[in-house]
Motif scaffolding. Structure first.
Motif, PDB file in Angstrom:
ATOM      1  N   ASP A  71       9.210  -6.616   3.875  1.00  0.00           N
ATOM      2  CA  ASP A  71       8.455  -7.517   3.003  1.00  0.00           C
ATOM      3  C   ASP A  71       7.394  -8.286   3.785  1.00  0.00           C
ATOM      4  OD1 ASP A  71       9.848  -6.809   0.700  1.00  0.00           O
ATOM      5  OD2 ASP A  71      11.401  -8.321   1.035  1.00  0.00           O
ATOM      6  N   SER A  72       7.743  -8.707   4.993  1.00  0.00           N
ATOM      7  CA  SER A  72       6.792  -9.438   5.826  1.00  0.00           C
ATOM      8  C   SER A  72       5.576  -8.592   6.168  1.00  0.00           C
ATOM      9  CB  SER A  72       7.485  -9.901   7.112  1.00  0.00           C
ATOM     10  OG  SER A  72       6.563 -10.512   7.995  1.00  0.00           O
ATOM     11  N   TRP A  73       5.807  -7.311   6.507  1.00  0.00           N
ATOM     12  CA  TRP A  73       4.682  -6.440   6.850  1.00  0.00           C
ATOM     13  C   TRP A  73       3.882  -6.039   5.614  1.00  0.00           C
ATOM     14  CZ3 TRP A  73       2.427  -6.034  11.299  1.00  0.00           C
ATOM     15  CH2 TRP A  73       3.137  -6.351  12.453  1.00  0.00           C
ATOM     16  N   LEU A  74       4.509  -6.002   4.462  1.00  0.00           N
ATOM     17  CA  LEU A  74       3.752  -5.816   3.221  1.00  0.00           C
ATOM     18  C   LEU A  74       2.755  -6.954   3.038  1.00  0.00           C
ATOM     19  CD1 LEU A  74       6.516  -4.654   0.712  1.00  0.00           C
ATOM     20  CD2 LEU A  74       4.401  -3.402   1.163  1.00  0.00           C
ATOM     21  N   ASP A  75       3.225  -8.181   3.268  1.00  0.00           N
ATOM     22  CA  ASP A  75       2.352  -9.343   3.107  1.00  0.00           C
ATOM     23  C   ASP A  75       1.242  -9.351   4.162  1.00  0.00           C
ATOM     24  OD1 ASP A  75       3.783 -10.264   0.934  1.00  0.00           O
ATOM     25  OD2 ASP A  75       5.060 -11.596   2.116  1.00  0.00           O
ATOM     26  N   ARG A  76       1.586  -8.995   5.398  1.00  0.00           N
ATOM     27  CA  ARG A  76       0.562  -8.975   6.448  1.00  0.00           C
ATOM     28  C   ARG A  76      -0.510  -7.931   6.158  1.00  0.00           C
ATOM     29  NH1 ARG A  76       3.842  -9.415  12.228  1.00  0.00           N
ATOM     30  NH2 ARG A  76       5.458 -10.857  11.534  1.00  0.00           N
ATOM     31  N   THR A  77      -0.086  -6.778   5.678  1.00  0.00           N
ATOM     32  CA  THR A  77      -1.054  -5.733   5.355  1.00  0.00           C
ATOM     33  C   THR A  77      -1.936  -6.151   4.194  1.00  0.00           C
ATOM     34  OG1 THR A  77       0.550  -4.077   6.134  1.00  0.00           O
ATOM     35  CG2 THR A  77      -1.304  -3.283   4.829  1.00  0.00           C
ATOM     36  N   ARG A  78      -1.330  -6.796   3.203  1.00  0.00           N
ATOM     37  CA  ARG A  78      -2.114  -7.293   2.063  1.00  0.00           C
ATOM     38  C   ARG A  78      -3.186  -8.272   2.536  1.00  0.00           C
ATOM     39  NH1 ARG A  78      -1.757 -11.955  -0.184  1.00  0.00           N
ATOM     40  NH2 ARG A  78       0.334 -12.364   0.641  1.00  0.00           N
TER      41      ARG A  78
END
Length: 409
Positions: A352-359
């Motif tokens: 979830d954290s990397w989803l947010d960072r990529t977004r």
């Protein structure tokens, strides 16, 4: 949505849950390079320290000797050299014999070959489970490792086909809910082309395309429709002039390469027809539940290979918008799988954290309705986008591996 050779959880990639468990890999053809290679069927031996600094234990894989050779159990990081002494290829799992959870696996272990299984073991009970091709599974003797359980790698309870049916149905409903919007936006694109308003057509193209991209996990069920609606020139001898080049990218190429409205009417009419046929036929389609976790990984893997390299830019310069839509599509899949993953993947918060960072990295390339083309990104911003998306892809590999339906019998 771009098609790649299928990702095979457990057979070609390590499982990296919390960085602790490695699933040894073995392709069915037996071509994967591993330290030590094939044993030629030598007999199992006791623990020994190898060149890698780890203790190695040779373990037999066969119908009559599953797990034979593990006689000196100990805690910590270690390697089991699994030798298939039978005449059949086999899958091998190291399991908790009480609840069936899996600590590591090797797939496609050919007769007479050896492959390593690297694990971290805490105190507890373990058993090898051997599944030779075309015959019943065999569970070896339970081995007890003394000491506290802490410090060992995590184990995951296998997912069944039945477990995956509810999230698959929920995802099909998610796709269905977007079909009318896809038709509506595609129809707006077609109308602009037929009216000769190419500026309006360029404005309508991206919103329609992004609706389709957000349904990325369904492309396997779309069949030939995916190529007709969203195909590229890859494999077409005539390139952009090939009759087989149709759909969104065909229209994109024309709109941003000075094609006339009359020259684009046929492509716009066909796209509109193909999209309507997809919508009308979707209620009769059935996604394979076993594909859902795999698709979560593939959507972003394809994004890194195609969108972030600019390979699918036919003139609009909107690859980063497509990447952002693919990110939304990935999150939609994960949301449906979350009830299964919460108890199986301790690394889910990191996903979830990397989803947010990529977004955030992608959104930084957007100014209102305008997206910076990939080839116009400054070096630092492009490297950041590539790094965050790549890290996300690695973590989504765990999702694919954890939702891979493993053979039980």
């Amino acid at each position: 949505m771009r098609r790649l050779p299928p990702f095979l959880p457990g057979s070609q990639r390590p499982l990296l849950i919390a960085g602790a468990v490695a699933v040894a890999a073995a392709v069915a053809a037996g071509t994967l390079a591993t330290a030590g290679g094939s044993s030629g069927g030598r007999a199992p031996r006791g623990p020994a320290t190898a060149a890698d600094g780890l203790r190695h234990t040779s373990v037999e894989v066969s119908e009559g000797g599953c797990g034979k050779g593990w006689t000196h159990p100990h805690r910590g990081k270690q390697v089991f050299d699994l030798t298939n002494t039978s005449s059949r290829a086999a899958e091998v799992y190291l399991t908790n014999p009480v609840n069936g959870s899996v600590y590591g696996e090797v797939e496609g272990l050919g007769p007479g070959t050896t492959r390593p299984l690297r694990v971290i073991l805490g105190g507890g009970s373990y058993a090898f489970r051997c599944l030779p091709d075309d015959t019943d599974a065999v569970t070896g003797p339970t081995v007890t490792v003394a000491g506290p359980a802490r410090g060992g790698g995590p184990a995951a309870v296998p997912v069944t086909q039945q477990d995956l049916i509810p999230p698959a149905i929920a995802y099909q409903s998610y796709v269905q809910d977007r079909m009318d919007e896809l038709v509506r936006r595609t129809d707006a694109l077609r109308s602009a082309v037929r009216e000769g308003d190419l500026a309006a057509a360029r404005a309508a193209w991206l919103p329609a395309h992004l609706v389709y991209e957000r349904m990325g996990a369904a492309y396997g069920a779309f069949g030939d429709a995916d190529g007709a609606i969203n195909g590229t020139t890859a494999g077409l001898s005539g390139g952009v002039r090939d009759p087989g080049f149709t759909g969104f990218h065909r229209i994109e190429y024309g709109l941003w390469h000075d094609a006339s409205a009359s020259g684009l009417r046929g492509a716009a009419d066909r796209l509109d027809k193909d999209v309507r046929a997809l919508r009308d036929g979707w209620p009769q389609q059935r996604m394979d539940p076993a594909d859902l976790g795999l698709r979560a990984h593939e959507i972003m893997e394809n994004t890194v290979q195609f969108e972030l390299t600019g390979r699918t830019d036919y003139g609009s310069g909107t690859n980063l918008a497509t990447a952002r839509a693919n990110l939304d599509g990935t999150r939609a899949v994960l949301d449906r799988l979350r009830p299964l993953l919460t108890s199986r993947d301790p690394g889910l918060p990191e996903v979830d954290s990397w989803l947010d960072r990529t977004r955030k990295a992608l959104d930084a390339a957007r100014q209102g309705d305008h997206w910076t083309p990939v080839d116009r990104l400054d070096r630092g911003r492009r490297e950041k986008i590539n790094a965050t998306a790549g890290a996300l892809v690695e973590r989504l590999a765990d999702v694919a591996a954890l939702t891979d339906v493993r053979r039980a019998r």
